[in-house]
Design an enzyme around this catalytic site. Structure first.
Site, mmCIF file in Angstrom:
data_model
loop_
_atom_site.group_PDB
_atom_site.id
_atom_site.type_symbol
_atom_site.label_atom_id
_atom_site.label_comp_id
_atom_site.label_asym_id
_atom_site.label_seq_id
_atom_site.Cartn_x
_atom_site.Cartn_y
_atom_site.Cartn_z
ATOM 1 N N GLY A 48 6.615 48.719 -49.513
ATOM 2 C CA GLY A 48 6.546 49.955 -48.734
ATOM 3 C C GLY A 48 5.563 50.996 -49.242
ATOM 4 O O GLY A 48 5.107 51.847 -48.483
ATOM 5 N N ASP A 104 7.874 54.772 -51.881
ATOM 6 C CA ASP A 104 7.619 55.245 -50.519
ATOM 7 C C ASP A 104 8.752 56.156 -50.070
ATOM 8 O O ASP A 104 8.535 57.234 -49.536
ATOM 9 C CB ASP A 104 7.469 54.062 -49.546
ATOM 10 C CG ASP A 104 8.564 53.015 -49.718
ATOM 11 O OD1 ASP A 104 9.355 53.111 -50.674
ATOM 12 O OD2 ASP A 104 8.640 52.092 -48.888
ATOM 13 N N ASP A 107 16.324 56.481 -50.793
ATOM 14 C CA ASP A 107 17.439 56.587 -49.854
ATOM 15 C C ASP A 107 18.728 56.695 -50.681
ATOM 16 O O ASP A 107 19.037 57.757 -51.215
ATOM 17 C CB ASP A 107 17.372 55.332 -48.973
ATOM 18 C CG ASP A 107 18.379 55.314 -47.855
ATOM 19 O OD1 ASP A 107 19.555 55.539 -48.104
ATOM 20 O OD2 ASP A 107 18.002 55.051 -46.706
ATOM 21 N N LYS A 135 15.695 61.174 -48.974
ATOM 22 C CA LYS A 135 16.801 61.469 -48.051
ATOM 23 C C LYS A 135 17.956 62.051 -48.879
ATOM 24 O O LYS A 135 18.785 61.293 -49.396
ATOM 25 C CB LYS A 135 17.273 60.186 -47.364
ATOM 26 C CG LYS A 135 16.291 59.581 -46.362
ATOM 27 C CD LYS A 135 16.922 58.339 -45.721
ATOM 28 C CE LYS A 135 15.989 57.603 -44.796
ATOM 29 N NZ LYS A 135 16.501 56.265 -44.442
ATOM 30 N N PHE A 156 16.855 56.327 -40.170
ATOM 31 C CA PHE A 156 15.891 55.280 -40.488
ATOM 32 C C PHE A 156 14.511 55.617 -39.911
ATOM 33 O O PHE A 156 14.391 56.056 -38.769
ATOM 34 C CB PHE A 156 16.390 53.940 -39.923
ATOM 35 C CG PHE A 156 15.651 52.775 -40.476
ATOM 36 C CD1 PHE A 156 15.934 52.291 -41.744
ATOM 37 C CD2 PHE A 156 14.638 52.157 -39.746
ATOM 38 C CE1 PHE A 156 15.229 51.222 -42.279
ATOM 39 C CE2 PHE A 156 13.934 51.091 -40.264
ATOM 40 C CZ PHE A 156 14.229 50.616 -41.528
ATOM 41 N N VAL A 157 13.471 55.397 -40.734
ATOM 42 C CA VAL A 157 12.093 55.674 -40.297
ATOM 43 C C VAL A 157 11.202 54.447 -40.519
ATOM 44 O O VAL A 157 11.478 53.624 -41.389
ATOM 45 C CB VAL A 157 11.490 56.904 -41.041
ATOM 46 C CG1 VAL A 157 12.142 58.193 -40.599
ATOM 47 C CG2 VAL A 157 11.611 56.764 -42.565
ATOM 48 N N ASP A 163 8.846 49.577 -43.182
ATOM 49 C CA ASP A 163 9.057 48.582 -42.125
ATOM 50 C C ASP A 163 10.475 48.591 -41.578
ATOM 51 O O ASP A 163 11.404 49.083 -42.222
ATOM 52 C CB ASP A 163 8.778 47.183 -42.666
ATOM 53 C CG ASP A 163 9.888 46.702 -43.602
ATOM 54 O OD1 ASP A 163 10.239 47.445 -44.536
ATOM 55 O OD2 ASP A 163 10.422 45.596 -43.379
HETATM 56 P P1 IMP Z 1 17.428 52.709 -51.670
HETATM 57 O O1 IMP Z 1 17.567 51.621 -52.695
HETATM 58 O O2 IMP Z 1 18.628 52.795 -50.767
HETATM 59 O O3 IMP Z 1 17.055 54.064 -52.231
HETATM 60 O O4 IMP Z 1 16.275 52.283 -50.682
HETATM 61 C C1 IMP Z 1 14.980 52.167 -51.135
HETATM 62 C C2 IMP Z 1 14.174 51.154 -50.366
HETATM 63 O O5 IMP Z 1 14.790 50.830 -49.105
HETATM 64 C C3 IMP Z 1 12.835 51.737 -50.030
HETATM 65 O O6 IMP Z 1 11.905 51.462 -51.045
HETATM 66 C C4 IMP Z 1 12.524 51.077 -48.707
HETATM 67 O O7 IMP Z 1 11.918 49.839 -48.930
HETATM 68 C C5 IMP Z 1 13.866 50.868 -48.064
HETATM 69 N N1 IMP Z 1 14.222 51.979 -47.153
HETATM 70 C C6 IMP Z 1 15.106 52.975 -47.358
HETATM 71 N N2 IMP Z 1 15.171 53.808 -46.303
HETATM 72 C C7 IMP Z 1 14.293 53.314 -45.396
HETATM 73 C C8 IMP Z 1 13.882 53.757 -44.080
HETATM 74 O O8 IMP Z 1 14.331 54.778 -43.514
HETATM 75 N N3 IMP Z 1 12.924 52.979 -43.497
HETATM 76 C C9 IMP Z 1 12.392 51.856 -44.038
HETATM 77 N N4 IMP Z 1 12.744 51.436 -45.257
HETATM 78 C C10 IMP Z 1 13.684 52.157 -45.934
#
Ligand code: IMP
Length: 179
Positions: A48, A104, A107, A135, A156-157, A163
């Protein structure tokens, strides 16, 4: 800009190329202010981060190095909670160096925490975190994200490297899912 469809979902225009450009430039400037006298290594989290890191580097005026890791936690539009390491970083590359993790989007923070722990064990000099998008409502960790481009709602974006099940990474701006 018009709404678009990716796989089975509709997305609305959310962040324009200009808004993204400004956010990336600000992050590059803030990071440079902190590491002006050093040669940091930017560790991008694939896939990403591709567009963010490439634009970030263009705005980073100092000496720096680049490396990548690959992690996976998402399936569809939600985190699986389990983070898989698909590509590691050899310890000798990062030992005794200032490391900035480049994400990128942060979340839940699961990916970030897993990567942070992995790098912490490699005798780095310092470890910081930069994310284009954050977020706050979804974040579940204590780790401080040091540099943030934009804080966004927990929706979600896609686009600008992000992607939805493999598609949408090549969109130059960012779209938000229509619920
Ligand atoms: P986390 O582990 O939940 O913080 O998510 C991190 C990874 O999930 C990011 O590096 C993205 O690859 C993916 N991700 C999280 N939120 C989104 C979103 O809104 N759109 C697309 N990919 C996301």
């Amino acid at each position: 800009m018009q709404e678009i469809s990716v796989h089975d979902k509709i997305f609305y225009p959310f962040l324009s190329e200009e808004e993204i450009y400004k956010a990336v430039k600000n992050v590059a400037q803030e990071v440079y202010e902190k590491f002006t006298d050093d040669v940091p290594i930017f560790v991008g989290v694939l896939n990403g981060v591709v567009m963010f890191i490439s634009d970030f580097l263009k705005h980073y005026p100092g000496d720096c190095e680049l490396a990548f890791v690959q992690m996976q936690s998402y399936q569809g539009t939600s985190s699986t909670g389990e983070v898989k390491k698909l590509m590691d970083l050899p310890s000798h590359l990062v030992e005794n160096r200032h490391i900035i993790i480049m994400e990128d989007i942060v979340d839940t923070g699961n990916t970030l925490e897993a990567l942070y722990q992995m790098l912490e064990n490699k005798n780095v000099k310092s470890l910081s975190i930069a994310a284009l998008l954050f977020k706050p409502e979804a974040y579940q960790k204590e780790l401080k994200v040091d540099f943030i481009g934009l804080s966004i709602p927990d929706k979600f974006v896609v686009g600008y490297g992000l992607d939805y099940n493999g598609l949408g990474r090549n969109l130059p701006s960012i779209y938000q899912v229509k619920e």
